[in-house]
Design a protein around this motif. Structure first.
Motif, PDB file in Angstrom:
ATOM      1  N   THR A 185      14.651  -2.174  -9.909  1.00  0.00           N
ATOM      2  CA  THR A 185      13.457  -1.753 -10.643  1.00  0.00           C
ATOM      3  C   THR A 185      12.453  -2.900 -10.742  1.00  0.00           C
ATOM      4  O   THR A 185      11.242  -2.706 -10.618  1.00  0.00           O
ATOM      5  CB  THR A 185      13.832  -1.305 -12.075  1.00  0.00           C
ATOM      6  OG1 THR A 185      15.089  -0.664 -12.034  1.00  0.00           O
ATOM      7  CG2 THR A 185      12.789  -0.395 -12.654  1.00  0.00           C
ATOM      8  N   GLN A 186      12.989  -4.105 -10.971  1.00  0.00           N
ATOM      9  CA  GLN A 186      12.077  -5.251 -11.083  1.00  0.00           C
ATOM     10  C   GLN A 186      11.329  -5.477  -9.775  1.00  0.00           C
ATOM     11  O   GLN A 186      10.130  -5.742  -9.769  1.00  0.00           O
ATOM     12  CB  GLN A 186      12.876  -6.506 -11.442  1.00  0.00           C
ATOM     13  CG  GLN A 186      13.383  -6.496 -12.874  1.00  0.00           C
ATOM     14  CD  GLN A 186      14.428  -7.559 -13.095  1.00  0.00           C
ATOM     15  OE1 GLN A 186      14.364  -8.628 -12.522  1.00  0.00           O
ATOM     16  NE2 GLN A 186      15.409  -7.240 -13.913  1.00  0.00           N
ATOM     17  N   ASP A 187      12.056  -5.396  -8.664  1.00  0.00           N
ATOM     18  CA  ASP A 187      11.397  -5.586  -7.380  1.00  0.00           C
ATOM     19  C   ASP A 187      10.351  -4.506  -7.140  1.00  0.00           C
ATOM     20  O   ASP A 187       9.271  -4.777  -6.594  1.00  0.00           O
ATOM     21  CB  ASP A 187      12.436  -5.568  -6.250  1.00  0.00           C
ATOM     22  CG  ASP A 187      13.227  -6.850  -6.218  1.00  0.00           C
ATOM     23  OD1 ASP A 187      12.822  -7.799  -6.930  1.00  0.00           O
ATOM     24  OD2 ASP A 187      14.248  -6.908  -5.511  1.00  0.00           O
TER      25      ASP A 187
ATOM     26  N   LEU B  52       8.683  -3.002  -9.435  1.00  0.00           N
ATOM     27  CA  LEU B  52       7.543  -3.358 -10.289  1.00  0.00           C
ATOM     28  C   LEU B  52       6.635  -4.352  -9.581  1.00  0.00           C
ATOM     29  O   LEU B  52       5.415  -4.248  -9.598  1.00  0.00           O
ATOM     30  CB  LEU B  52       8.043  -4.011 -11.573  1.00  0.00           C
ATOM     31  CG  LEU B  52       8.233  -3.140 -12.806  1.00  0.00           C
ATOM     32  CD1 LEU B  52       8.742  -3.990 -13.945  1.00  0.00           C
ATOM     33  CD2 LEU B  52       6.897  -2.492 -13.177  1.00  0.00           C
ATOM     34  N   ILE B  53       7.259  -5.335  -8.961  1.00  0.00           N
ATOM     35  CA  ILE B  53       6.487  -6.390  -8.304  1.00  0.00           C
ATOM     36  C   ILE B  53       5.732  -5.828  -7.110  1.00  0.00           C
ATOM     37  O   ILE B  53       4.551  -6.105  -6.907  1.00  0.00           O
ATOM     38  CB  ILE B  53       7.427  -7.537  -7.898  1.00  0.00           C
ATOM     39  CG1 ILE B  53       7.848  -8.271  -9.158  1.00  0.00           C
ATOM     40  CG2 ILE B  53       6.746  -8.458  -6.900  1.00  0.00           C
ATOM     41  CD1 ILE B  53       8.526  -9.556  -8.939  1.00  0.00           C
TER      42      ILE B  53
ATOM     43  N   ALA C 181       2.759  -3.917  -8.339  1.00  0.00           N
ATOM     44  CA  ALA C 181       1.834  -4.536  -9.286  1.00  0.00           C
ATOM     45  C   ALA C 181       0.484  -4.756  -8.606  1.00  0.00           C
ATOM     46  O   ALA C 181       0.430  -5.033  -7.406  1.00  0.00           O
ATOM     47  CB  ALA C 181       2.389  -5.867  -9.753  1.00  0.00           C
TER      48      ALA C 181
ATOM     49  N   GLU D  29      -1.435  -7.174  -8.846  1.00  0.00           N
ATOM     50  CA  GLU D  29      -1.665  -8.556  -8.395  1.00  0.00           C
ATOM     51  C   GLU D  29      -0.959  -8.855  -7.078  1.00  0.00           C
ATOM     52  O   GLU D  29      -1.297  -9.819  -6.404  1.00  0.00           O
ATOM     53  CB  GLU D  29      -1.161  -9.577  -9.423  1.00  0.00           C
ATOM     54  CG  GLU D  29      -1.706  -9.399 -10.807  1.00  0.00           C
ATOM     55  CD  GLU D  29      -0.818  -8.503 -11.638  1.00  0.00           C
ATOM     56  OE1 GLU D  29      -0.008  -7.742 -11.035  1.00  0.00           O
ATOM     57  OE2 GLU D  29      -0.916  -8.537 -12.864  1.00  0.00           O
ATOM     58  N   THR D  30       0.081  -8.073  -6.751  1.00  0.00           N
ATOM     59  CA  THR D  30       0.932  -8.457  -5.634  1.00  0.00           C
ATOM     60  C   THR D  30       0.134  -8.623  -4.348  1.00  0.00           C
ATOM     61  O   THR D  30       0.415  -9.516  -3.556  1.00  0.00           O
ATOM     62  CB  THR D  30       2.052  -7.421  -5.422  1.00  0.00           C
ATOM     63  OG1 THR D  30       2.586  -7.106  -6.690  1.00  0.00           O
ATOM     64  CG2 THR D  30       3.131  -7.964  -4.535  1.00  0.00           C
TER      65      THR D  30
ATOM     66  N   LEU E  11      -1.151 -11.832  -4.471  1.00  0.00           N
ATOM     67  CA  LEU E  11      -0.149 -12.861  -4.749  1.00  0.00           C
ATOM     68  C   LEU E  11       0.317 -13.526  -3.462  1.00  0.00           C
ATOM     69  O   LEU E  11       0.228 -14.742  -3.316  1.00  0.00           O
ATOM     70  CB  LEU E  11       1.037 -12.209  -5.462  1.00  0.00           C
ATOM     71  CG  LEU E  11       2.018 -13.174  -6.074  1.00  0.00           C
ATOM     72  CD1 LEU E  11       1.371 -13.897  -7.222  1.00  0.00           C
ATOM     73  CD2 LEU E  11       3.241 -12.396  -6.551  1.00  0.00           C
ATOM     74  N   ASN E  12       0.823 -12.681  -2.563  1.00  0.00           N
ATOM     75  CA  ASN E  12       1.105 -13.164  -1.236  1.00  0.00           C
ATOM     76  C   ASN E  12       1.916 -14.457  -1.197  1.00  0.00           C
ATOM     77  O   ASN E  12       1.442 -15.482  -0.732  1.00  0.00           O
ATOM     78  CB  ASN E  12      -0.254 -13.402  -0.537  1.00  0.00           C
ATOM     79  CG  ASN E  12      -0.108 -13.179   0.951  1.00  0.00           C
ATOM     80  OD1 ASN E  12       0.992 -12.867   1.420  1.00  0.00           O
ATOM     81  ND2 ASN E  12      -1.212 -13.327   1.662  1.00  0.00           N
TER      82      ASN E  12
END
Lengths: 153, 899
Positions: A137-139, A141-142, A145, A147-148, A151-152
């Motif tokens: 789930t966290q991955d 989310l990232i 997101a 910003e991702t 983010l790069n």
């Protein structure tokens, strides 16, 4: 209680290290060297426990990687091995047959998984599935997101 | 242009040399620094990731610490995750910066996103410092009640760290932990169990309250044991071994020392402890944990036997891990069940020869654990057998265990000596230093043993004089000490030994360059002792010792010189090297302590003597100190008979006097102190008496000469005993032989100390006499403490500093206004327990009459603790007036000195 966890390859290169007790950088380097060389020098048929100062090192080798934890002497050594195995299995499922390179290039992810398995040297959850679910789930989310994109990493 | 983390890693991996890597990293660090300076928020996560990697390679990354804080303060989860990772990797050392994150973590703990809360909790749990944990304890407590199991389990672990670092917060969690244990989520229960175990460790008082949980825990365990396949928690057919192990561990703590609760556990433990197959690690985990629990709690015998049998099954298996665990656990159960252990002795002994050092170490401990008087011979032999093959480090462990076995479990004396000699022969260089003490102990009891030991050591040394140094040292000591017995008995047994052969052997050893200096000290001592024990070899021995008076090693040189001089005084020589009396076991430990505490290079000889006795006695408890006192006195009596005209047993005099006259609460303490002074004085007495008999050409300067002489003797004694102590032997020696010896022993802590003393004493001369002559300046306070029967005692006080703690230097002036001189003056001072007194000798023992002269005696009062205190003391003055002994004692209070 686990005081620190190390992951090193056959050549003794540290691939992951997590400390649950406060050490200075110097101490860490020294301890790492000591523990890794102790473990690497053991023959394959020896038992997986080393008495080391007032602690006990429990280690296990998986292919070219050594997983080592430093515990209290009165801890159950076998459950120590089992905790290592638990972590390895989760990494394995997460990365899909994990290898050293996965951990080198994705050390952040490996740390993240570790944080889901152990906090402060204590086991956090005995269910692999539940750990993998929350890491997943966290991955997710990232990935999603806003910003991702920028983010790069 | 900033490169990606992945590219950086690839670049580093492609570089083959360390210098290449360093170049890449320093280039990258410059880039990152620039980015930080420009507040490049876009690339910040990437840069921190890179920094974590760089830190991993071992390069300094301090400059990124504050950036981590900025990242965790960022609202997005993505940034926070990298920031928290950076926090845990880059910043654990720097608690100040870490503390700055407290408020950000506090905000995150209150976040609505459970993953952000989780990040903050993990971070707090992994790296939280004392201050952070204390500040955030309420938040963590609140999160234990969270709706989400995911948060609850993490909060439980963060709580563990909190109470680990800030134990006073434990009360917060005592009430919360029960609800965690009844949680549906295994993760939460695992966390709760560990939290409870930690609470019980920190606050053992709560145990009775938590014992009520036992039935619930047992139910939980039973449901796990009996559970069928549970996909979520299945580990090779076992349901959640972690949870089972934690429950068993908790039961162990709760059941310990409680018959009632132990009984409740028995059924289930029998079930768990007898099940399972020994094949899978998971099963063994639980079995092992349950065996540990069975052995710890109050379980019935049959269950214990089952547990031990399970372990022995582990032991005989092929798996080294199981062997290790079995050995380790058997050791814990060893006290109560050594009977059932007996059957497994063979297997355990076999493990002594295992290839794996971990296993051998455990086996050694266990072998020692099952040792008793019946099997000691066999087991010690086993240990000795594996000594030659063992690794360097392990040999020390083995010899130590063998030595302890010899001391503790010996079935007969001869075996003790045989084994000692054997272990010295094969593992001498790995043996601990107090082996001589054991030898002293063993041989101290009767002549038969002394003969046996000396013969055995002598013969084996004769066979091969290139044995290890420890062996030679022990042999040298034994031969020196019992040389006469060796010769006498050997004649009785028709195996007569030629005394010149012994001396020759000593000469060969002492002149051989392959022997250590320490060994040479021993041989020097052997020679000098032999000179008193064997007739007719004094000249030969003198000749052997002579070249060592110029030896390059100062200790050997000094010793040789002193011994050489001692030949001039036959009586003193014989006295000094008299055989050691039988050692008193109880005193052993005490004296080692005493000896070790003795340091103070600056004090003069006499103060040193005083100090030693003081320390020696004041550190012992009262009974012990009496014992020591007795010993000293015992020695003294011998001297009295031989040399001096001390009226009666000093011990009696002191004890009776003080017990009857003194109503002070501190009687015992003071007695001790007085004893100290007394014994010191009598040392001087006897020594000065010895020298009084010498033809002293310079009678005007008696005091000085006496001083020097005393110092000489002290030097010798100090060295002799210093040597003994160095090897742990002198305890018996010094104590029994008289005060002089006792103190000498105290001084010579070891070889190094012995030397130090020699020089320290030389210095003492100057100071001792100097102090007597120099008058205290008039500014300093003074008081007349005694003015009766024509004797006036004045004290001049001067404040000095000893090692930074103020001390009082007290010059005592005795004047006599009667026409008759007062002779045999002895002045003694006792101070309360928190003070310590160090006496110098009086300038004379005779106070001339009509105020025509005065006698001065200086002493120093040192505080043991640096507290402001008023000087009070107990004094006793003894002298002879018109041939009649006079003794007065009085308490001196209200002195004009606070220090």
């Amino acid at each position: 209680m686990i005081y620190f966890l190390l992951l090193a390859n056959k050549q003794g290169k540290i691939r992951l290290s997590k400390w649950y007790q406060n050490f200075t950088k110097k101490q860490k380097t020294k301890l790492q060297k000591e523990v890794v060389s102790l473990c690497l020098s053991r023959s394959q048929r020896s038992c997986n426990f080393i008495e080391w100062n007032d602690y006990k090192i429990i280690y296990r080798r998986y292919a070219s990687l050594y997983f080592m934890i430093c515990c209290d002497t009165e801890d159950n050594e076998l459950i120590g091995l089992e905790i290592i195995h638990h972590f390895v299995e989760i990494l394995d499922k997460y990365f899909g047959s994990v290898c050293e390179l996965d951990i080198i290039f994705n050390f952040q992810k490996a740390y993240n998984v570790l944080d889901e398995v152990i906090i402060d040297g204590k086991l956090q959850d005995s269910s692999k599935k539940s750990i993998l679910r929350s890491v997943g789930t966290q991955d997710f989310l990232i990935l999603n997101a806003p910003e991702t994109g920028t983010l790069n990493l | 242009m900033s490169i990606k983390l992945h590219d950086l890693i690839t670049k580093v991996r492609e570089s083959s040399t360390t210098s290449g890597i360093r170049e890449i990293i320093s280039e990258e660090c410059v880039q990152i620094r620039n980015a930080f300076r420009k507040e490049d928020t876009k690339n910040r996560p990437r840069n921190i990731s890179k920094l974590i990697y760089i830190d991993f390679l071992g390069f300094p990354t301090d400059f990124g610490q504050l950036e981590c804080l900025k990242l965790i303060a960022h609202p997005s989860y993505v940034c926070k995750r990298i920031g928290y990772l950076g926090l845990s990797v880059l910043l654990t050392e720097n608690e100040e910066v870490l503390f700055m994150s407290t408020n950000i973590i506090r905000t995150d703990l209150a976040s609505e996103n459970k993953f952000i809360v989780a990040l903050a909790l993990s971070s707090l749990g992994n790296i939280g410092s004392v201050e952070m944990l204390r500040d955030l304890a309420p938040e963590v407590e609140k999160l234990l009640k969270s709706q989400t199991a995911y948060i609850r389990k993490k909060a439980a672990l963060a709580a563990i760290r909190t109470i680990r670092f800030v134990p006073e917060t434990v009360d917060r969690y005592v009430g919360r932990v029960k609800s965690l244990l009844s949680d549906k989520n295994h993760g939460v229960v695992v966390g709760g169990l560990q939290l409870l175990i930690e609470i019980l460790k920190i606050e053992p008082k709560t145990i009775s309250e938590f014992r009520k949980l036992v039935p619930g825990l047992l139910r939980m365990l039973k449901s796990l044991v009996d559970a069928g396949y549970a996909p979520e928690y299945d580990f090779e057919g076992v349901t959640d071994p972690f949870l089972q192990v934690f429950i068993l561990r908790l039961l162990r703590i709760l059941g310990k020392d409680s018959k009632k609760y132990s009984n409740q556990m028995i059924d289930l433990l029998t079930q768990v402890g007898t099940s399972s197959g020994l094949n899978k690690n998971v099963e063994n985990c639980i079995l092992y944990e349950s065996v540990s629990t069975i052995l710890t709690i109050e379980s019935p015998n049959r269950l214990r036997v089952t547990a031990i049998n399970t372990l022995s099954k582990f032991l005989s298996g092929k798996d080294n891990n199981m062997k290790y665990i079995a050995l380790n656990t058997l050791l814990k159960g060893v006290n109560k069940d050594s009977k059932s252990l007996k059957r497994h002795r063979k297997v355990i002994v076999k493990c002594l020869r295992d290839k794996d050092i971990s296993i051998r170490r455990r086996a050694l401990d266990l072998v020692f654990g099952i040792m008793n008087k019946k099997n000691v011979k066999e087991l010690t032999q086993e240990l000795l057998d594996c000594l030659p093959k063992a690794e360097h480090d392990f040999r020390f462990d083995i010899t130590a265990k063998v030595c302890t076995a010899i001391e503790k479990f010996s079935p007969d004396d001869q075996w003790q000596i045989d084994t000692l000699v054997q272990v010295l022969t094969i593992g001498g260089q790995y043996i601990r230093d107090d082996v001589i003490a054991i030898m002293t102990h063993v041989t101290g009891r009767n002549q038969e043993l002394q003969y046996y030991a000396s013969k055995k050591l002598y013969n084996s040394l004769l066979d091969d004089r290139y044995r290890n140094q420890k062996f030679i040292q022990v042999a040298a000591w034994v031969i020196g000490e019992f040389g006469d017995i060796l010769l006498k008995k050997s004649i009785e047994e028709n195996e007569s030994i030629d005394p010149s052969q012994i001396i020759d052997l000593c000469q060969i050893i002492i002149t051989s360059s392959r022997n250590e200096d320490l060994t040479k000290y021993f041989i020097l001592n052997t020679l000098i002792k032999l000179s008193t024990r064997i007739e007719g070899f004094n000249e030969t021995i003198k000749e052997i010792i002579k070249p060592f008076m110029k030896h390059v090693n100062i200790e050997i040189q000094q010793r040789a010189c002193e011994y050489f001089r001692l030949f001039e005084d036959k009586e003193l020589l014989v006295f000094s090297f008299d055989r050691i009396p039988v050692k008193d076991d109880n005193m052993e430990a005490q004296e080692i302590e005493t000896v070790q505490e003795t340091t103070n290079e600056n004090s003069t000889k006499n103060t040193k003597v005083q100090e030693n006795i003081n320390q020696q006695l004041s550190h012992n408890d009262n009974q012990k100190s009496q014992g020591t006192g007795m010993k000293i006195m015992g020695g003294n009596n011998v001297i009295t008979q031989n040399k001096t005209q001390q009226p009666s047993s000093i011990e009696n005099l002191l004890q009776l006097d003080f017990n009857s006259n003194n109503n002070n609460q501190n009687v015992n303490k003071q007695t001790t102190n007085i004893q100290n002074t007394q014994s010191n004085q009598s040392t001087e007495d006897f020594l000065s008496d010895i020298f009084g008999t010498n033809n002293n050409p310079n009678s005007n300067n008696t005091q000085n000469v006496q001083n020097t002489k005393i110092q000489n003797v002290m030097g010798i004694l100090g060295t002799e005993n210093g040597m003994g102590t160095g090897t742990g032997m002198g305890r018996g020696t010094g104590m029994g032989r008289g005060t002089g010896m006792g103190t000498g022993m105290g001084m010579g802590r070891g070889m190094g100390m012995g030397t130090g003393m020699g020089t320290g004493m030389g210095r003492g001369t100057g100071m001792g006499t100097g102090r007597g002559n120099v008058n205290t300046p008039k500014k300093n306070p003074s008081a007349i403490i005694y003015n009766q029967d024509g004797l006036k005692i004045q004290m001049n006080f001067k404040l000095v500093s000893v090692n930074g703690i103020p001390a009082a230097m007290v010059q005592t002036i005795f004047t006599n206004s009667t026409p008759t001189p007062m002779t045999n003056l002895i002045f003694q001072v006792a101070v309360p327990k928190h003070l310590q007194v160090q006496m110098a000798p009086p300038s004379s023992k005779i106070i001339p009459g009509n105020n025509t002269g005065k006698v001065t005696q200086t002493f120093r009062v040192i505080k043991k603790q640096n507290i402001k205190t008023k000087l009070t003391m107990m004094t006793r003055i003894q002298y002879k007036f018109n041939g009649m002994p006079v003794s007065k004692q009085q308490e001196v209070k209200n002195l004009p000195l606070i220090f």
